[in-house]
Structures are given as C-alpha cells and as structure tokens.
Design an enzyme around this catalytic site. Structure first.
Site, PDB file in Angstrom:
ATOM      1  N   CYS A   1       0.839  -1.189   0.000  1.00 50.60           N
ATOM      2  CA  CYS A   1       0.000   0.000   0.000  1.00 50.60           C
ATOM      3  C   CYS A   1       0.879   1.246   0.000  1.00 50.60           C
ATOM      4  O   CYS A   1       2.087   1.175  -0.209  1.00 50.60           O
ATOM      5  CB  CYS A   1      -0.909  -0.001   1.226  1.00 50.60           C
TER       6      CYS A   1
ATOM      7  N   ARG B   1      -4.928   1.684  -0.287  1.00 49.52           N
ATOM      8  CA  ARG B   1      -4.828   0.262   0.007  1.00 49.52           C
ATOM      9  C   ARG B   1      -4.829  -0.618  -1.239  1.00 49.52           C
ATOM     10  O   ARG B   1      -5.655  -0.445  -2.136  1.00 49.52           O
ATOM     11  CB  ARG B   1      -5.987  -0.181   0.908  1.00 49.52           C
TER      12      ARG B   1
ATOM     13  N   ILE C   1      -4.401  -9.209   2.211  1.00 48.49           N
ATOM     14  CA  ILE C   1      -4.803 -10.032   3.353  1.00 48.49           C
ATOM     15  C   ILE C   1      -6.096  -9.454   3.942  1.00 48.49           C
ATOM     16  O   ILE C   1      -6.186  -8.244   4.157  1.00 48.49           O
ATOM     17  CB  ILE C   1      -3.706 -10.069   4.438  1.00 48.49           C
TER      18      ILE C   1
ATOM     19  N   ASN D   1       2.406  -0.185   5.433  1.00 50.64           N
ATOM     20  CA  ASN D   1       2.709  -0.640   4.080  1.00 50.64           C
ATOM     21  C   ASN D   1       3.607  -1.863   4.187  1.00 50.64           C
ATOM     22  O   ASN D   1       4.717  -1.768   4.720  1.00 50.64           O
ATOM     23  CB  ASN D   1       3.413   0.482   3.300  1.00 50.64           C
ATOM     24  N   GLY D   2       3.138  -3.005   3.690  1.00 51.94           N
ATOM     25  CA  GLY D   2       3.975  -4.197   3.707  1.00 51.94           C
ATOM     26  C   GLY D   2       3.201  -5.445   4.055  1.00 51.94           C
ATOM     27  O   GLY D   2       1.968  -5.491   3.946  1.00 51.94           O
ATOM     28  N   GLU D   3       3.925  -6.462   4.476  1.00 51.89           N
ATOM     29  CA  GLU D   3       3.325  -7.731   4.891  1.00 51.89           C
ATOM     30  C   GLU D   3       4.117  -8.278   6.080  1.00 51.89           C
ATOM     31  O   GLU D   3       5.352  -8.242   6.070  1.00 51.89           O
ATOM     32  CB  GLU D   3       3.358  -8.771   3.760  1.00 51.89           C
TER      33      GLU D   3
ATOM     34  N   ASP E   1      -3.074  -8.734   9.036  1.00 56.08           N
ATOM     35  CA  ASP E   1      -1.785  -8.602   9.715  1.00 56.08           C
ATOM     36  C   ASP E   1      -1.615  -7.200  10.291  1.00 56.08           C
ATOM     37  O   ASP E   1      -0.837  -6.996  11.220  1.00 56.08           O
ATOM     38  CB  ASP E   1      -0.626  -8.965   8.783  1.00 56.08           C
TER      39      ASP E   1
ATOM     40  N   SER F   1      10.123 -12.774  -5.980  1.00 61.06           N
ATOM     41  CA  SER F   1      11.319 -12.457  -6.763  1.00 61.06           C
ATOM     42  C   SER F   1      12.562 -12.803  -5.946  1.00 61.06           C
ATOM     43  O   SER F   1      12.486 -13.002  -4.734  1.00 61.06           O
ATOM     44  CB  SER F   1      11.315 -10.978  -7.157  1.00 61.06           C
TER      45      SER F   1
END
Length: 629
Positions: free
Chosen positions: A2, A50, A54, A75-77, A100, A361
């Site tokens: 995001c 957004r 998840i 922003n992220g996972e 998360d 990646s």
C-alpha cells in the site's frame, strides 16, 4: 502492499490546504487503488491507499485499536502474523479482523517499540497514540519498503514516496549537491539522504519516535552484521539452507489473492519458483527480454519453466516502447536510480499485473549468499597480501604511471590498493577526477569514501570478500535493488515479495564462512548445493544475466539522437558541463570507449530533473494523478 502519508502538526499551526493534501495522497494512488482512507484529529492526519492482499473485506486503513486510542498506517506484509496473532490471543488480546495490520497494532500495544524485533516481513508503518500524543514509526531491517519524511516549522510530514512530499515544496525545491555528487559515483543516492534538500529516508532497521514536545528519537533495532562460523560445508548445513528457504517461501506465499513469480535465467529466481510450485502447482511465472543478441533470458526462462512444470508468460520490449515508457518509469522511480535493469522490471511487472496481484522475486540472494563475481576478486588478489606494504606501495606507484593499454596494469593497481579504497559497491560510475570535469559545483571535500568509510570501520575484522558483502548490504541493496523493485512493481499496483530477504534466512546466511559461499571457484556455493535436488541440474551452475538491457548498443544507434537532444535541452547547465557529456556520447557512438553506464547515469538524472523540477513538472504530475497511473 500500500501507500500512506501523514501530517503531524506543531502547536498553533493549521493543516495543509485540502487541495495540497489530496494531491499528496493521490500521487501514490498506484500503490493502493482498491481503497482510500483518512483519519484526522487535532494533532495528526493520516492518509492511506490500500492494495488489498490479506483480509480483503476488513483490513481497511487507517486502522484503530483499543477504542480508537491507537491509529496505524502500514505498508507491507508481516509473514509470521498468524503465529503472532495466536500468541496475542493467548495473552487475552482480541481482534476484529483477520489482517496482519491489526496484529501489528496489537503487538505494539502489548510490547511497545520492542515489538519490531519480532516481525518477520517487509514493512514501513506509523502508529499514533492519542493518549500520549506520540508517533512511532518503523522500517524493516533490509529497507524493502520505503519511508520518507520532511519537517519544517509547522509540521512533520511522512510518506511512502517522495513525490507525495513534493507538493509541499514545489516552489522551494533545491538540489542537495553533496547527494548529486554521490549519485554520480553510485548511480543512486545512498540513504538516508535524497537529492532534495529537506527530505530524508528512515534507514532500514530503524525506528523513529516523536513525543508530545516534538522531540525526535531515531534508533537502530537490527544490526546486519555477518557472524561467520567455522568453515564446514557439510550435508547438515546444506540441508539447513534448503529447509530455511522452503520455510521462507511458504510464509511468503500467504495471501488471499493469486501469487506469481518472476523467472530469469539464474538460480535465485528459479529456486524461488521451484519451492513456490510445491505450494501452488498452478504458479504463473513471468519474464521479459529484448530483440538484441545476448540481451534476452526468455528462451532460458521458458526452458526452466517447462522443466519445473509451471506456466510461463514472456514479453519482448522494443526500443520504441522503451522510449515511450521512460517518462512514466522515471516518475514512478521517485528519485533517480540509474540502474538500467529498472526498465525491464517495469515491463515484467506490467505484464504480471494483468494476471496476479502478488509476485515473488529473487532479490537479496547475492548480498546474503555471496553471489556477485566481484566477491571472488580478493581471493584472486590474496597473494599480494604476502608482499610487504612498502613494496606494495612502490608497485602501485609504478603501475599507475603505466599507459592504460599495458596488459596487467589494472591487476597490479587493484592488488596493491586496499579494499576500502577500491570497492564502493556494485556500481562505480564516475571517479572523483571525472566528477570534477562533469559537475560545475564539484566539491573535493565530499569524496565517495565518506559514504563507505564508516561502514568499513564497523567491520575491520572481516575478510575482504565479506567486507564487500557488508558494503553492498548497506548501500547497493537498500538504495538501488530494493528501490527499483518497489517502485517498478508498485507502478502497476503489484506487490513484490522477496523470500531471500527474510529474518530467518539472514540468520542462517550471516553464519556462513566465506568458503561456504565462494568455494570451488564459484559463487553462492552453499545455495547451489542446497538447491541441486530442487531445480534442474542445468541451472545450478548457470551464470545469470539478470534482465540485461542493451543500453550500450542503443546509445550508439536507436537512442543516440534522443540522448543528444535530452542533453542539449535539459535545463541543467548550472549543474553539468554539457560539453563533457556530449563528448562522451560521441566517443561512445564512435566505439572509442564504452561510456554507456556513465551516460545513462547522467541521462537518468536529467529525465528526473525535467519531470520533477522543471517548469513543466507540475503539469506532468497533475496528468499522472488525474490518470491514476
């Protein structure tokens, strides 16, 4: 994946005008086109874009916790969020979502700033506490996700991309000449600096806290030191490497939307694809190439995909497409990174975004496992260390006086030059004497060594190969590799995940001895051994191309007139000696020397300058925001 912006007011000041705020937020629409959210009170305003990955239905941000006491933009996972959530439930914490993001916020409530050490993932976030009027921000240990900030007398402003801060400065933007000088060495601006005075980056592995009195505290929570153990390349260590990577890929596959993978010719991406296929046999893979001999990995990637049993999609990039998309690429890059590999990455992300929302990646494998061929150079030069230092100095003085055409001259110079003076990272574009000719405001008081000197001082006991890894980990990886990976995928609202840059993978990789990595005249030796039963044998020892770009050939032909026109028309006469640049371009076209990387570094800056700083830049930005692309 995001994007966010935030504005923390200082006393007796007003918020930005609504139009300026909206422009800043819409500048990162591409990072999160699914939903827009805003939170605002008397002290702080948070904006969010957004990309739903998840808990698609409920993971809306800004997200609140404990009766709106806490607000977060993230922003992220967080790949271990399921395990963290279970632990928090056992402690009595409650959750209204499956996201998360809520786990991240609850963990902060439970453990405070120390919670960042438990996170396994990629992240940049800001948490506002209404009760204490305190802002807590953090960035992941490798710098996978970006965090920019700016402060003046009225506010502290932060954002996922620099372009969101530009509207605040449009009439007062000035170039940081020290950063420009370093950019010409490294092909990027080393963090935490940027090219724009006043705008900074939060360093990887750091937190930033602002209290009620607007006092700042920036702290490191994660060192990225290598801690090599005894050299034992045994089956146990090889098996540990395989199991660690398999676990990381499994965690990185957690998603409520389809996941694909980039696939090139080398072992890194092939290993990720092979392990991901074990979880999803229907995995889609993607690659791009050029119609120039030696500059396409498509055939190799297709062969690998066939052997691995996965579906593959590829695309050829034409010179015309290359030129047409360059302004968009530079705009999305946010700040100039003159790595030609950014261009094919943009196109492969564009293709992948038509089919999936998340891709895996192989970034980071080279830095962690010793994958660059140049890491072997100290082994080849090791015998020089047996020569007394006075004699080394004499050899060096003799070699530097030899004509550049003399065979072995550079070998003697490298062998008698300390690693601290000869290695600045994977890219070494302009030398100091060349920058003195190139830059009108060159300052000899700021040589490239001021970037790397402190890093070398932190690891005097490392062998030279490991020192090179350490330098790349703290410069090249964060400021080049991960910048282009984030910006080029986010340009197409595509989330990129990098399983090699995982907390647990690094814990294993940091313990490896140099012989584990560079044994048998190869690179990434232990990784190759760990993957030999997982990927096709033909790929285990293959040297990768890494999405190569035919810049050298095109600047002599298809791109020559375009480059010449850009140099002449660029409003940068105050910065550059254009006669020097044009002479390089003509010498390159005449095959007198290969100046392609030097030219591309200058051209990338000039394009960035025109898009972000010229009189027409505001029109370009407004068009991008209006088109939402």
């Amino acid at each position: 994946m995001c994007g966010f912006i935030g504005e923390l007011l200082k006393e007796k000041h007003d918020y930005l005008h609504e139009n300026t705020w909206n422009q800043a937020l819409e500048a990162i629409h591409h990072r999160g086109p699914d939903q827009t959210g805003v939170y605002k009170n008397n002290s702080v305003r948070l904006g969010f874009k957004r990309l739903s990955i998840i808990d698609i239905k409920n993971g809306i941000q800004p997200l609140s916790y404990e009766n709106y006491r806490y607000q977060i933009v993230f922003n992220g996972e967080i790949y271990n969020y399921i395990e963290l959530r279970e632990n928090l439930l056992q402690q009595g914490y409650h959750f209204a979502t499956q996201s998360d993001t809520e786990v991240l916020l609850a963990l902060f409530v439970a453990e405070g700033p120390a919670m960042v050490e438990k996170l396994r993932g990629m992240f940049a976030f800001a948490i506002w506490d209404n009760e204490s009027s305190q802002l807590f921000c953090a960035r992941d240990r490798f710098g996978i996700k970006p965090f920019y900030y700016f402060e003046d007398q009225e506010r502290f402003f932060f954002a996922s991309e620099q372009k969101s801060i530009m509207p605040l400065l449009h009439h007062e933007i000035t170039i940081n000449h020290q950063s420009l000088q370093h950019y010409m060495t490294f092909q990027y601006v080393p963090e935490p600096s940027t090219l724009t005075n006043g705008i900074h980056k939060l360093l990887p592995g750091h937190t930033l806290t602002i209290n009620k009195q607007h006092q700042h505290t920036i702290q490191s929570y994660s060192n990225r030191l290598f801690q090599p153990q005894a050299k034992i390349i045994g089956e146990n260590k090889i098996k540990q490497t395989e199991e660690c990577l398999r676990d990381s890929v499994q965690k990185h596959m957690r998603s409520d939307v389809p996941v694909g993978a980039f696939l090139s010719s080398g072992i890194d991406s092939t290993a990720i694809v092979a392990l991901a296929r074990e979880i999803n046999p229907e995995l889609l893979t993607f690659t791009v190439g050029f119609e120039v001999d030696g500059f396409s990995e498509i055939n190799i990637a297709q062969e690998s995909a066939q052997k691995l049993g996965v579906k593959h999609i590829s695309k050829i990039i034409t010179p015309e497409e290359f030129i047409q998309e360059l302004p968009k690429i530079i705009w999305h890059m946010d700040e100039p990174v003159a790595d030609p590999a950014a261009v094919p990455l943009y196109f492969v992300a564009k293709e992948a975004s038509k089919h999936v929302k998340v891709v895996l990646s192989g970034e980071g494998a080279d830095e962690l496992f010793g994958g660059y061929n140049i890491y072997r150079e100290p082994l080849d030069l090791a015998w020089f260390k047996r020569i007394p230092k006075p004699m080394q100095s004499a050899i060096n003085r003799f070699a530097t006086k030899l004509p550049s055409s003399v065979k072995g001259r550079n070998y003697l110079i490298r062998g008698t030059t300390p690693i601290e003076q000869r290695y600045v990272g994977n890219a070494f574009i302009f030398k100091e004497e060349e920058k003195a000719d190139l830059l009108n405001a060159y300052n000899p008081a700021h040589p490239f060594t001021e970037v790397t000197e402190s890093l070398y001082q932190q690891v005097p006991h490392y062998d030279d190969s490991t020192k090179m890894q350490y330098i790349d980990m703290h410069t090249w990886l964060a400021s080049d590799i991960l910048v282009k990976a984030d910006r080029m995928t986010m340009a197409h609202s595509l989330e990129l995940r990098v399983p090699f840059l995982d907390k647990e993978v690094f814990a294993l990789a940091r313990s490896l001895h140099t012989d584990d990595k560079l044994a048998h005249k190869t690179t990434k030796y232990i990784l190759r051994m760990a993957m030999k039963e997982v990927i096709p044998a033909s790929i285990v020892q293959r040297k990768k191309l890494g999405f190569p770009v035919p810049i050298r050939a095109w600047l002599k032909n298809e791109l020559y007139l375009w480059a010449r026109s850009l140099i002449l028309e660029s409003p940068t006469e105050d910065l550059f000696n254009k006669d020097f640049i044009l002479a390089m371009l003509d010498a390159h076209k005449a095959n007198q020397a290969d100046y392609s990387r030097k030219l591309w570094t200058v051209l990338s800056y000039m394009m960035w300058h025109s898009i972000h700083l010229s009189e027409n830049s505001q029109t370009f930005v407004e068009q991008k925001i209006q088109n939402k692309s």
